[in-house]
Motif scaffolding. Structure first.
Motif, PDB file in Angstrom:
ATOM      1  N   ILE A  28     -29.087  -3.880  43.778  1.00 39.40           N
ATOM      2  CA  ILE A  28     -28.177  -3.474  44.870  1.00 39.40           C
ATOM      3  C   ILE A  28     -27.794  -4.695  45.705  1.00 39.40           C
ATOM      4  N   ALA A  29     -28.763  -5.557  45.997  1.00 40.36           N
ATOM      5  CA  ALA A  29     -28.506  -6.742  46.823  1.00 40.36           C
ATOM      6  C   ALA A  29     -27.604  -7.755  46.112  1.00 40.36           C
ATOM      7  N   ASP A  30     -27.719  -7.840  44.782  1.00 41.60           N
ATOM      8  CA  ASP A  30     -27.005  -8.872  44.018  1.00 41.60           C
ATOM      9  C   ASP A  30     -25.592  -8.479  43.592  1.00 41.60           C
ATOM     10  N   ASN A  31     -25.216  -7.225  43.772  1.00 41.59           N
ATOM     11  CA  ASN A  31     -23.918  -6.747  43.281  1.00 41.59           C
ATOM     12  C   ASN A  31     -23.171  -5.997  44.378  1.00 41.59           C
ATOM     13  N   ALA A  32     -21.868  -6.266  44.482  1.00 43.61           N
ATOM     14  CA  ALA A  32     -21.062  -5.603  45.504  1.00 43.61           C
ATOM     15  C   ALA A  32     -20.944  -4.100  45.234  1.00 43.61           C
ATOM     16  N   VAL A  33     -20.850  -3.744  43.950  1.00 45.89           N
ATOM     17  CA  VAL A  33     -20.751  -2.328  43.572  1.00 45.89           C
ATOM     18  C   VAL A  33     -21.725  -2.085  42.416  1.00 45.89           C
TER      19      VAL A  33
ATOM     20  N   GLN B 272      -9.509   1.832  39.707  1.00 44.48           N
ATOM     21  CA  GLN B 272      -9.285   1.184  41.004  1.00 44.48           C
ATOM     22  C   GLN B 272      -9.357  -0.340  40.894  1.00 44.48           C
ATOM     23  N   GLY B 273      -9.693  -0.844  39.700  1.00 46.00           N
ATOM     24  CA  GLY B 273      -9.780  -2.285  39.504  1.00 46.00           C
ATOM     25  C   GLY B 273     -11.057  -2.886  40.055  1.00 46.00           C
ATOM     26  N   ALA B 274     -12.095  -2.065  40.151  1.00 48.19           N
ATOM     27  CA  ALA B 274     -13.357  -2.538  40.722  1.00 48.19           C
ATOM     28  C   ALA B 274     -14.143  -3.361  39.716  1.00 48.19           C
ATOM     29  N   ASP B 275     -14.770  -4.383  40.227  1.00 43.87           N
ATOM     30  CA  ASP B 275     -15.716  -5.173  39.455  1.00 43.87           C
ATOM     31  C   ASP B 275     -17.086  -4.596  39.812  1.00 43.87           C
ATOM     32  N   PHE B 276     -17.714  -3.878  38.890  1.00 42.71           N
ATOM     33  CA  PHE B 276     -18.969  -3.204  39.232  1.00 42.71           C
ATOM     34  C   PHE B 276     -20.033  -3.414  38.166  1.00 42.71           C
TER      35      PHE B 276
ATOM     36  N   ILE C 122     -21.786   0.806  47.273  1.00 43.30           N
ATOM     37  CA  ILE C 122     -20.665  -0.115  47.493  1.00 43.30           C
ATOM     38  C   ILE C 122     -20.997  -0.944  48.718  1.00 43.30           C
ATOM     39  N   ASP C 123     -20.881  -2.254  48.565  1.00 42.93           N
ATOM     40  CA  ASP C 123     -21.191  -3.195  49.654  1.00 42.93           C
ATOM     41  C   ASP C 123     -22.622  -2.966  50.154  1.00 42.93           C
ATOM     42  N   HIS C 124     -23.531  -2.731  49.211  1.00 37.99           N
ATOM     43  CA  HIS C 124     -24.970  -2.553  49.472  1.00 37.99           C
ATOM     44  C   HIS C 124     -25.284  -1.275  50.255  1.00 37.99           C
ATOM     45  N   LYS C 125     -24.301  -0.389  50.389  1.00 35.96           N
ATOM     46  CA  LYS C 125     -24.516   0.876  51.104  1.00 35.96           C
ATOM     47  C   LYS C 125     -24.469   2.023  50.098  1.00 35.96           C
ATOM     48  N   HIS C 126     -25.345   2.999  50.295  1.00 35.15           N
ATOM     49  CA  HIS C 126     -25.397   4.162  49.409  1.00 35.15           C
ATOM     50  C   HIS C 126     -24.186   5.056  49.664  1.00 35.15           C
ATOM     51  N   ILE C 127     -23.413   5.315  48.613  1.00 33.33           N
ATOM     52  CA  ILE C 127     -22.247   6.196  48.710  1.00 33.33           C
ATOM     53  C   ILE C 127     -22.629   7.616  48.318  1.00 33.33           C
TER      54      ILE C 127
ATOM     55  N   ALA D 194     -13.156  -4.573  50.982  1.00 35.07           N
ATOM     56  CA  ALA D 194     -14.118  -5.058  51.975  1.00 35.07           C
ATOM     57  C   ALA D 194     -15.375  -5.613  51.308  1.00 35.07           C
ATOM     58  N   ALA D 195     -15.748  -5.028  50.183  1.00 37.97           N
ATOM     59  CA  ALA D 195     -16.944  -5.461  49.457  1.00 37.97           C
ATOM     60  C   ALA D 195     -16.662  -6.692  48.600  1.00 37.97           C
ATOM     61  N   GLY D 196     -15.380  -7.061  48.490  1.00 35.02           N
ATOM     62  CA  GLY D 196     -15.011  -8.179  47.622  1.00 35.02           C
ATOM     63  C   GLY D 196     -15.186  -7.834  46.159  1.00 35.02           C
ATOM     64  N   ALA D 197     -14.940  -6.563  45.835  1.00 34.68           N
ATOM     65  CA  ALA D 197     -15.239  -6.070  44.493  1.00 34.68           C
ATOM     66  C   ALA D 197     -13.999  -5.728  43.667  1.00 34.68           C
ATOM     67  N   LEU D 198     -12.841  -6.241  44.086  1.00 39.01           N
ATOM     68  CA  LEU D 198     -11.636  -5.990  43.289  1.00 39.01           C
ATOM     69  C   LEU D 198     -11.413  -7.157  42.345  1.00 39.01           C
ATOM     70  N   LYS D 199     -11.128  -6.817  41.085  1.00 37.96           N
ATOM     71  CA  LYS D 199     -10.866  -7.866  40.084  1.00 37.96           C
ATOM     72  C   LYS D 199      -9.578  -8.589  40.460  1.00 37.96           C
TER      73      LYS D 199
END
Length: 104
Positions: free
Chosen positions: A12-17, A38-42, A74-79, A98-103
């Motif tokens: 969780i700490a090492d990944n934005a999503v 959504q183009g997320a890098d997860f 997402i962004d280290h927060k539980h969704i 905001a999480a910097g997780a868009l490709k």
């Protein structure tokens, strides 16, 4: 603290999503599809394909009070799970940005 809990927290700490998933779960597939659209890098951890998957799932329940998969951060927060993520579809682009997780 258990090794599984430390591992979950490190992921969780090492990944934005992060999606904690099971490869055969239709709700997990729906979550991964939505994030891909959504183009997320997860990062995905398939709990049924790692040796300590059951222990990690138990650790996630301790951390989030959620036993089921998918378990989304997402962004280290539980969704939450798939229904929680789908319910936030409108705000997802902003959360991912905001999480910097868009490709790029």
């Amino acid at each position: 603290m258990s090794a599984a809990k430390q591992k979950a927290q490190a992921v969780i700490a090492d990944n934005a999503v992060v999606v904690f998933s099971k490869s055969y779960c239709p709700y997990c597939r729906a979550t991964k599809s939505l994030l891909t659209e959504q183009g997320a890098d997860f990062f995905t951890m398939e709990l049924d394909q790692v040796d300590d998957g059951a222990a990690i799932q138990a650790a996630l329940e301790e951390l989030t009070s959620q036993r089921t998969v998918p378990n989304v951060f997402i962004d280290h927060k539980h969704i939450g799970g798939n229904s929680d993520l789908q319910a936030r579809k409108g705000e997802l682009p902003g959360l991912l940005k905001a999480a910097g997780a868009l490709k790029a």
